[in-house]
Scaffold this active site. Structure first.
Site, PDB file in Angstrom:
ATOM      1  N   PHE A 281       0.847  -1.191   0.000  1.00  0.00           N
ATOM      2  CA  PHE A 281       0.000   0.000   0.000  1.00  0.00           C
ATOM      3  C   PHE A 281       0.890   1.252   0.000  1.00  0.00           C
ATOM      4  O   PHE A 281       1.859   1.322   0.763  1.00  0.00           O
ATOM      5  CB  PHE A 281      -0.930  -0.013   1.211  1.00  0.00           C
ATOM      6  CG  PHE A 281      -1.951   1.082   1.160  1.00  0.00           C
ATOM      7  CD1 PHE A 281      -3.060   0.973   0.333  1.00  0.00           C
ATOM      8  CD2 PHE A 281      -1.803   2.233   1.913  1.00  0.00           C
ATOM      9  CE1 PHE A 281      -3.996   1.996   0.258  1.00  0.00           C
ATOM     10  CE2 PHE A 281      -2.739   3.259   1.843  1.00  0.00           C
ATOM     11  CZ  PHE A 281      -3.842   3.129   1.019  1.00  0.00           C
TER      12      PHE A 281
ATOM     13  N   ASP B 296       2.276  -5.084   8.388  1.00  0.00           N
ATOM     14  CA  ASP B 296       1.070  -4.259   8.343  1.00  0.00           C
ATOM     15  C   ASP B 296      -0.127  -5.215   8.261  1.00  0.00           C
ATOM     16  O   ASP B 296      -0.243  -6.009   7.310  1.00  0.00           O
ATOM     17  CB  ASP B 296       1.130  -3.336   7.108  1.00  0.00           C
ATOM     18  CG  ASP B 296      -0.062  -2.384   7.018  1.00  0.00           C
ATOM     19  OD1 ASP B 296      -1.115  -2.690   7.604  1.00  0.00           O
ATOM     20  OD2 ASP B 296       0.063  -1.351   6.329  1.00  0.00           O
TER      21      ASP B 296
ATOM     22  N   TYR C 286     -10.461   0.911  11.069  1.00  0.00           N
ATOM     23  CA  TYR C 286     -11.726   1.233  10.376  1.00  0.00           C
ATOM     24  C   TYR C 286     -12.127   0.222   9.313  1.00  0.00           C
ATOM     25  O   TYR C 286     -13.159   0.367   8.685  1.00  0.00           O
ATOM     26  CB  TYR C 286     -11.667   2.636   9.752  1.00  0.00           C
ATOM     27  CG  TYR C 286     -10.452   2.909   8.892  1.00  0.00           C
ATOM     28  CD1 TYR C 286     -10.368   2.423   7.603  1.00  0.00           C
ATOM     29  CD2 TYR C 286      -9.397   3.674   9.379  1.00  0.00           C
ATOM     30  CE1 TYR C 286      -9.258   2.666   6.813  1.00  0.00           C
ATOM     31  CE2 TYR C 286      -8.272   3.930   8.599  1.00  0.00           C
ATOM     32  CZ  TYR C 286      -8.210   3.425   7.317  1.00  0.00           C
ATOM     33  OH  TYR C 286      -7.107   3.665   6.552  1.00  0.00           O
ATOM     34  N   LYS C 287     -11.303  -0.794   9.083  1.00  0.00           N
ATOM     35  CA  LYS C 287     -11.650  -1.773   8.040  1.00  0.00           C
ATOM     36  C   LYS C 287     -12.440  -2.919   8.680  1.00  0.00           C
ATOM     37  O   LYS C 287     -13.588  -2.744   9.067  1.00  0.00           O
ATOM     38  CB  LYS C 287     -10.378  -2.264   7.347  1.00  0.00           C
ATOM     39  CG  LYS C 287      -9.615  -1.163   6.617  1.00  0.00           C
ATOM     40  CD  LYS C 287      -8.364  -1.734   5.969  1.00  0.00           C
ATOM     41  CE  LYS C 287      -7.482  -0.670   5.374  1.00  0.00           C
ATOM     42  NZ  LYS C 287      -8.035  -0.037   4.179  1.00  0.00           N
TER      43      LYS C 287
ATOM     44  N   ARG D 169     -12.689  -4.664  -6.724  1.00  0.00           N
ATOM     45  CA  ARG D 169     -12.310  -5.246  -5.435  1.00  0.00           C
ATOM     46  C   ARG D 169     -13.551  -5.455  -4.572  1.00  0.00           C
ATOM     47  O   ARG D 169     -14.342  -4.534  -4.378  1.00  0.00           O
ATOM     48  CB  ARG D 169     -11.339  -4.267  -4.770  1.00  0.00           C
ATOM     49  CG  ARG D 169     -10.529  -4.843  -3.668  1.00  0.00           C
ATOM     50  CD  ARG D 169      -9.481  -3.841  -3.222  1.00  0.00           C
ATOM     51  NE  ARG D 169     -10.074  -2.697  -2.522  1.00  0.00           N
ATOM     52  CZ  ARG D 169      -9.517  -2.067  -1.490  1.00  0.00           C
ATOM     53  NH1 ARG D 169      -8.344  -2.448  -1.045  1.00  0.00           N
ATOM     54  NH2 ARG D 169     -10.101  -1.050  -0.910  1.00  0.00           N
TER      55      ARG D 169
HETATM   56  C1  LIG Z   1      -2.040  -1.859   3.859  1.00  0.00           C
HETATM   57  C2  LIG Z   1      -2.551  -0.521   4.286  1.00  0.00           C
HETATM   58  N1  LIG Z   1      -1.845   0.204   5.167  1.00  0.00           N
HETATM   59  C3  LIG Z   1      -2.271   1.424   5.580  1.00  0.00           C
HETATM   60  C4  LIG Z   1      -3.449   1.946   5.095  1.00  0.00           C
HETATM   61  C5  LIG Z   1      -3.979   3.298   5.470  1.00  0.00           C
HETATM   62  O1  LIG Z   1      -3.282   3.977   6.419  1.00  0.00           O
HETATM   63  P1  LIG Z   1      -3.988   5.231   7.139  1.00  0.00           P
HETATM   64  O2  LIG Z   1      -5.107   4.684   7.975  1.00  0.00           O
HETATM   65  O3  LIG Z   1      -2.914   5.863   7.911  1.00  0.00           O
HETATM   66  O4  LIG Z   1      -4.571   6.104   6.077  1.00  0.00           O
HETATM   67  C6  LIG Z   1      -4.213   1.213   4.201  1.00  0.00           C
HETATM   68  C7  LIG Z   1      -5.496   1.777   3.684  1.00  0.00           C
HETATM   69  O5  LIG Z   1      -6.197   1.234   2.908  1.00  0.00           O
HETATM   70  C8  LIG Z   1      -3.747  -0.040   3.781  1.00  0.00           C
HETATM   71  O6  LIG Z   1      -4.450  -0.752   2.894  1.00  0.00           O
END
Ligand SMILES: Cc1ncc(COP(=O)(O)O)c(C=O)c1O
Length: 436
Positions: free
Chosen positions: A130, A199, A224-225, A395
């Site tokens: 990402f 991550d 939030y996911k 997706r």
């Molecule tokens: C793998 C991954 N890391 C980080 C993030 C987002 O980071 P942040 O919440 O700091 O915007 C996402 C968002 O989709 C993601 O898919």
């Protein structure tokens, strides 16, 4: 034999996790396949947030730091989240954003790896990680005169050389839903003296994770996911206890101090994971996140993450099978691995360049827009325009807490109709918006 709508209804009736759907405020007429981007609101969230605003903040004001236990909310939520990711007690905090937490843990990992061997000057990651992960790593490399090396998944093992300090990977890829074998990769990195940062943005609450079992070093992820904590919900950070007290993290704010209310002019980091806090915490957002975590606590008695994983795989298997049976001949492909051990909780379909309106683009964006207009919400991720290995992607995320088998049937039926009618070709579906 082909699957029927009735088969799907039967599977829903037999689903031991069916009752969990009632915890969510699902909008009528919507099939929500975007919980990998923003999870659905738990029903409890509106009342909980209202209570925090009107009673805890409105009436009790500053006393609530003590009387409503606001002060230790990041650690309490961290402990509630810990079993979902194979973390122990007092090893996780819920705080800040994923990007900020990545900056903190990646800095600490670099400090540790380079204290032990200063010649290690590289961070290795995946080219299709990402972007925020890559940007944060790039920034740290600029700051410290290091090098960010980006590789394809099949090149990771060969890239683990003696000049690498940290391997930084996302467990489940945001574009394809492909899942790494965390234990095997971590062991391969450790064998070369390299630390691993994982991550878990697309893993926490989506697939069983065992950070301690894999011997991982650092981890971060989104609230939030799949955790359903609300837009911009606080994220989390985990640090293995063997590292937690070794270094300050770089954002050494007063909430990570050993005694924040001593107000000393010098910084003394708190022991363990608490030093990964920075400043005053967003209590209203943390309270909403707690409602998301409470659903996982309720799921414990129904088999927890193992049962959720079984259902998630059944949902994604069904989606793949139905798309292949019912949407054949429209140029769709599968970007997500078929092997269960390599699949997260999403399915990504590809579409070739040139399959769009008048041979322009892939049409994937417009197909997603046409589905959204019908109440089937997924999303689109842009490919590289036919220049490399990434095609445009449709997706679809599958959250087993609130999705059923009939939802999958209906979603594929809408996709079939959108493709067969050609309605995605309408101009209104081919106009891009700021957020895709
Ligand atoms: C793998 C991954 N890391 C980080 C993030 C987002 O980071 P942040 O919440 O700091 O915007 C996402 C968002 O989709 C993601 O898919």
């Amino acid at each position: 034999m082909s699957i029927t709508l009735q088969d799907c209804r039967t599977r829903d009736a037999q689903d031991p996790l069916r009752a969990l759907r009632d915890h969510f405020a699902l909008p009528a007429g919507v099939i929500y396949l975007d919980g990998n981007s923003l999870g659905v609101a738990p029903k409890a969230a509106a009342a909980r947030v209202a209570d925090v605003v009107t009673r805890e903040w409105g009436s009790d004001l500053i006393k609530s730091w003590n009387t409503a236990s606001w002060f230790d909310l990041p650690q309490r939520l961290g402990n509630q989240l810990a079993p979902l990711i194979g973390a122990g007690k007092d090893e996780v905090v819920c705080t800040d954003s994923t990007s900020i937490n990545l900056y903190k843990v990646l800095s600490a990992a670099l400090n540790i790896a380079r204290e032990d061997s200063p010649a290690r000057k590289r961070i290795v990651s995946e080219r299709s990680n990402f972007p925020t992960d890559l940007y944060i790593a790039e920034g740290l490399c600029k700051e410290r005169g290091l090098e960010l090396v980006l590789v394809e998944p099949e090149e990771i093992t060969a890239a683990l050389t003696s000049d690498v300090a940290v391997l930084m990977l996302t467990h489940v890829n945001y574009r394809t839903g492909a899942m790494h074998d965390m234990a095997t990769i971590t062991a391969a990195a450790h064998a070369q003296g390299i630390l691993c940062v994982w991550d878990l943005a697309h893993s926490a609450g989506a697939v069983p994770v065992d950070l301690n079992g894999a011997g991982a070093d650092f981890s971060i992820g989104c609230g939030y996911k799949y955790l359903n904590g609300g837009p911009g919900a606080p994220a989390f950070a985990w640090v293995h206890p063997r590292h937690a007290s070794r270094f300050w993290q770089p954002l050494s704010g007063w909430w990570g101090h050993a005694a924040p209310f001593a107000f000393t002019p010098d910084y003394q980091p708190a022991p363990g994971i608490t030093r990964y806090l920075c400043g005053t915490q967003p209590i209203i957002s943390l309270s909403a996140l707690q409602c998301g975590l409470d659903v996982f606590t309720a799921a414990q008695s129904l088999g927890g993450m193992a049962a959720l994983r079984t259902k998630s795989l059944a949902l994604t298997d069904l989606f793949i099978q139905l798309v292949e049976e019912r949407c054949a001949g429209h140029g769709l492909g599968l970007a997500t691995p078929r092997e269960h051990a390599q699949r997260g909780s999403q399915v990504c379909l590809t579409r070739d360049e040139g399959a769009g309106v008048n041979g322009q683009g892939s049409g994937a964006y417009a197909i997603v827009q046409a589905l959204i207009a019908r109440g089937v919400i997924g999303d689109f991720r842009k490919g590289d325009g036919g220049t490399g290995r990434h095609k445009d992607i449709l997706r679809f995320g599958f959250t087993p807490l609130y999705l059923g088998f009939e939802d999958v049937w209906n979603a594929v039926e809408h996709l079939r109709q959108v493709l067969e009618s050609g309605e995605w070709q309408k101009a209104e579906f081919n106009q891009t918006h700021a957020v895709t």
